[in-house]
Motif scaffolding. Structure first.
Motif, PDB file in Angstrom:
ATOM      1  N   GLU A 117       0.846  -1.192   0.000  1.00 29.32           N
ATOM      2  CA  GLU A 117       0.000   0.000   0.000  1.00 29.32           C
ATOM      3  C   GLU A 117       0.884   1.246   0.000  1.00 29.32           C
ATOM      4  O   GLU A 117       1.928   1.281   0.666  1.00 29.32           O
ATOM      5  CB  GLU A 117      -0.913   0.021   1.232  1.00 29.32           C
ATOM      6  CG  GLU A 117      -2.052  -0.969   1.182  1.00 29.32           C
ATOM      7  CD  GLU A 117      -3.028  -0.751   2.331  1.00 29.32           C
ATOM      8  OE1 GLU A 117      -2.583  -0.365   3.427  1.00 29.32           O
ATOM      9  OE2 GLU A 117      -4.242  -0.948   2.129  1.00 29.32           O
ATOM     10  N   LYS A 145      -2.987   0.056  -4.715  1.00 27.35           N
ATOM     11  CA  LYS A 145      -3.346   0.019  -3.296  1.00 27.35           C
ATOM     12  C   LYS A 145      -2.910   1.314  -2.625  1.00 27.35           C
ATOM     13  O   LYS A 145      -1.708   1.546  -2.443  1.00 27.35           O
ATOM     14  CB  LYS A 145      -2.697  -1.189  -2.616  1.00 27.35           C
ATOM     15  CG  LYS A 145      -3.225  -2.527  -3.109  1.00 27.35           C
ATOM     16  CD  LYS A 145      -2.578  -3.684  -2.358  1.00 27.35           C
ATOM     17  CE  LYS A 145      -3.151  -5.023  -2.825  1.00 27.35           C
ATOM     18  NZ  LYS A 145      -2.525  -6.166  -2.103  1.00 27.35           N
ATOM     19  N   ILE A 203      -3.152   3.738   0.710  1.00 26.43           N
ATOM     20  CA  ILE A 203      -3.452   3.696   2.136  1.00 26.43           C
ATOM     21  C   ILE A 203      -4.639   4.618   2.408  1.00 26.43           C
ATOM     22  O   ILE A 203      -4.608   5.798   2.039  1.00 26.43           O
ATOM     23  CB  ILE A 203      -2.243   4.153   2.976  1.00 26.43           C
ATOM     24  CG1 ILE A 203      -1.021   3.282   2.668  1.00 26.43           C
ATOM     25  CG2 ILE A 203      -2.574   4.096   4.473  1.00 26.43           C
ATOM     26  CD1 ILE A 203       0.254   3.774   3.315  1.00 26.43           C
TER      27      ILE A 203
END
Length: 605
Positions: A64, A138, A140
């Motif tokens: 992430e 990805k 966060i």
């Protein structure tokens, strides 16, 4: 070019031709002829727009990342911005997007330039870029940032004013602030902001400039304005960084920082001889990695909202107690009111003080209300792992309690086992008419005018004064004998949150919506399916004694309140607990009475 009078200005030689976004005394911004674009494999086409996407050198599809959007200046392009900023070369933690403006400039929020006249929706474009990257990589959650140079920096300020819920922190370089945006800016959710500006900038001057079409306020004035929007009223740091080259002016409010780096001798440029803007911006962003919520605090995502919960005693095996706050005389209403009660309750119970949207560290909601909180609470309780609870409602929070039971009493997922109402709202015609009159009616009719007035910071000083007086009042109620049981640190942190523009705005919205909240409960019958105990203080008596008019109405309100509270308790099988010589903030004045009432309810199960 257009009536915006684009002119040529200084060019940086870094192996390419770059133009800074800017404005001359003639009212225009700088433009520069760009070389023919070279196809770039990192360019992502998004409908009729594009952005340059740069991944970390050691990118992993399984990892992430944070997301950073960097905006170029007027007449420039995304590739030029990537060349001077190079964020992806300085950190492995970010996926970096360099969006491309549709025309020469960004729609920066001044309403004064070409994209504004063409109706170009650059804010929507930013939303689309974020969505596109989030769908393919990805990211966060909550780790999205923005930075801009020159006119791109002016646009990043527009993001701060219009998309604060999206970004964790924002930075700009060589950009003061347009006069128009300074009047319209409203930061909905406090968001850290960093400004870097050279004192010798002649393109977008550090001290601003007057112009009928494109006036600029100074960078110091812009930072102070944005600090007020972020709820930071006190200057916390003025000092020199890097010897006598760069001066830092900093404001802070809890974890929210609003900063200006003033570069002596610095012109209209991205970086300076002793100040690497890219590195310093990343350091600023990285300082927000771990927001320092107070001990025991949690933030839970509920749909598009996030709700703050202070959870204590979580290892206790006994029943769970939910604390819901209502307002004091200033309509402040948050978990600060439980800073004395909750720690003591947590010796034996799992105790959750829950803040409605827009209060404490809960996210902003432009339609915040006791009614709207019903569904939020229903979704939150299973997230906390609590499906059977004792619900404690202080003051007007019994509106949420009553509506919750009406809507979800037969729901198998969540069960309120019993309730304790502390100085509840009285759901009778006379009392409701009193609640809806005066201040509430004024807010209800004028809310559309009140919100922008608050957004300009006009109520911050007055709010600060009220908070100071409230603290003195609470200190008097707690007293010296039990002062050690009071969590002053938490109380003060939550109180300071009330100074932010979004929380001042929430307070106004809740007062306005309170009018309709009362209409939603006035026809509901008394509950008989669960026990409700009612603590009834005599806080009305000083107001009655001091009243110079309307005294009879106040007396009727107090008398029917006591009678109604007795009926609520009797019909449900709960306790009626009258308290004499007691302040409305019973949670500080007589917390032991609350604890005893909860103990009794739990013992009946």
């Amino acid at each position: 070019m257009t009536n915006h009078n684009l002119i040529k200005t200084a060019i940086f030689s870094l192996g390419f031709t770059l133009l800074s976004a800017c404005n001359s005394s003639g009212g225009g911004k700088v433009d520069e002829v760009q070389p023919e674009p070279v196809p770039n494999p990192d360019m992502v086409v998004l409908d009729d727009r594009s952005y340059l996407l740069k991944l970390p050198a050691r990118f992993s599809a399984d990892k992430e990342y944070k997301l950073l959007l960097a905006f170029h200046g007027s007449g420039s392009n995304s590739e030029a911005m990537q060349s001077i900023a190079g964020f992806e070369q300085k950190s492995e933690d970010y996926i970096v997007a360099y969006p491309q403006s549709k025309v020469e400039e960004w729609n920066e929020g001044c309403g004064c330039n070409k994209p504004a006249r063409l109706g170009i929706n650059d804010l929507g474009f930013v939303d689309d870029v974020i969505a596109d990257i989030s769908n393919n990589y990805k990211i966060i959650p909550g780790e999205i940032y923005a930075a801009g140079f020159s006119q791109g920096g002016l646009f990043s300020q527009n993001l701060l004013c219009k998309r604060s819920e999206t970004f964790k922190a924002i930075a700009s370089v060589a950009s003061p602030m347009s006069e128009q945006l300074s009047h319209s800016c409203t930061i909905a959710q406090p968001t850290s902001y960093m400004m870097v500006h050279g004192l010798a900038d002649t393109i977008l001057p550090y001290q601003g400039q007057e112009h009928s079409n494109f006036g600029l306020i100074s960078s110091p004035d812009a930072v102070q304005l944005l600090a007020r929007q972020n709820g930071s009223t006190d200057l916390v740091d003025v000092g020199w960084q890097y010897a006598d080259t760069v001066a830092l002016t900093a404001f802070e409010n809890n974890d929210i920082k609003t900063q200006l780096y003033s570069v002596t001798g610095g012109g209209h440029q991205w970086s300076y001889s002793r100040f690497d803007s890219s590195r310093e911006i990343l350091n600023f962003f990285d300082s927000h990695d771990q927001p320092s919520l107070p001990q025991y605090s949690q933030v839970h995502a509920i749909g598009e909202k996030s709700l703050h919960v202070r959870a204590m005693g979580e290892n206790n095996s006994g029943p769970a107690v939910i604390l819901l706050s209502g307002p004091n005389k200033n309509f402040h209403s948050d978990s600060a009111w439980f800073a004395r009660l909750q720690p003591q309750l947590a010796y034996k119970y799992r105790v959750y003080a829950i803040d409605r949207a827009g209060n404490a560290w809960s996210s902003f909601d432009d339609n915040a209300s006791y009614t709207g909180f019903v569904d939020d609470l229903y979704q939150l309780l299973p997230e906390l792992g609590e499906t059977e609870v004792t619900l404690v409602a202080f003051a007007s929070a019994n509106i949420t309690a009553r509506l919750f039971q009406d809507k979800y009493q037969n729901d198998a997922n969540v069960k309120i086992k019993n309730m304790l109402w502390i100085d509840p709202d009285i759901f009778l015609p006379h009392s409701i008419a009193m609640y809806q009159g005066g201040t509430v009616d004024w807010y209800h009719r004028r809310i559309n005018d009140i919100i922008p007035h608050i957004g300009e910071g006009n109520w911050t000083e007055r709010s600060a004064g009220k908070i100071t007086l409230e603290r003195e009042e609470v200190a008097g109620l707690v007293g010296e004998a039990t002062a050690s049981l009071m969590d002053w640190s938490y109380f003060d942190l939550v109180s300071q949150r009330r100074l932010t523009i979004p929380q001042q705005t929430t307070r106004a919205i809740e007062i306005s919506n309170y009018y309709d909240d009362l209409n939603n409960v006035k026809e509901l019958p008394l509950l008989t399916d669960i026990k409700i105990s009612v603590i009834d203080s005599d806080f009305e008596q000083p107001e009655i004694a001091e009243a110079t008019e309307g005294q009879e109405a106040l007396i009727q309100w107090a008398e029917e309140g006591s009678q109604w509270s007795q009926e609520v308790a009797a019909e449900s099988g709960g306790q009626y607990i009258p308290l004499t010589n007691t302040d409305h903030l019973v949670t500080f004045d007589k917390p032991e009475a609350i604890i005893e009432a909860i103990d009794w309810l739990v013992a009946q199960e």
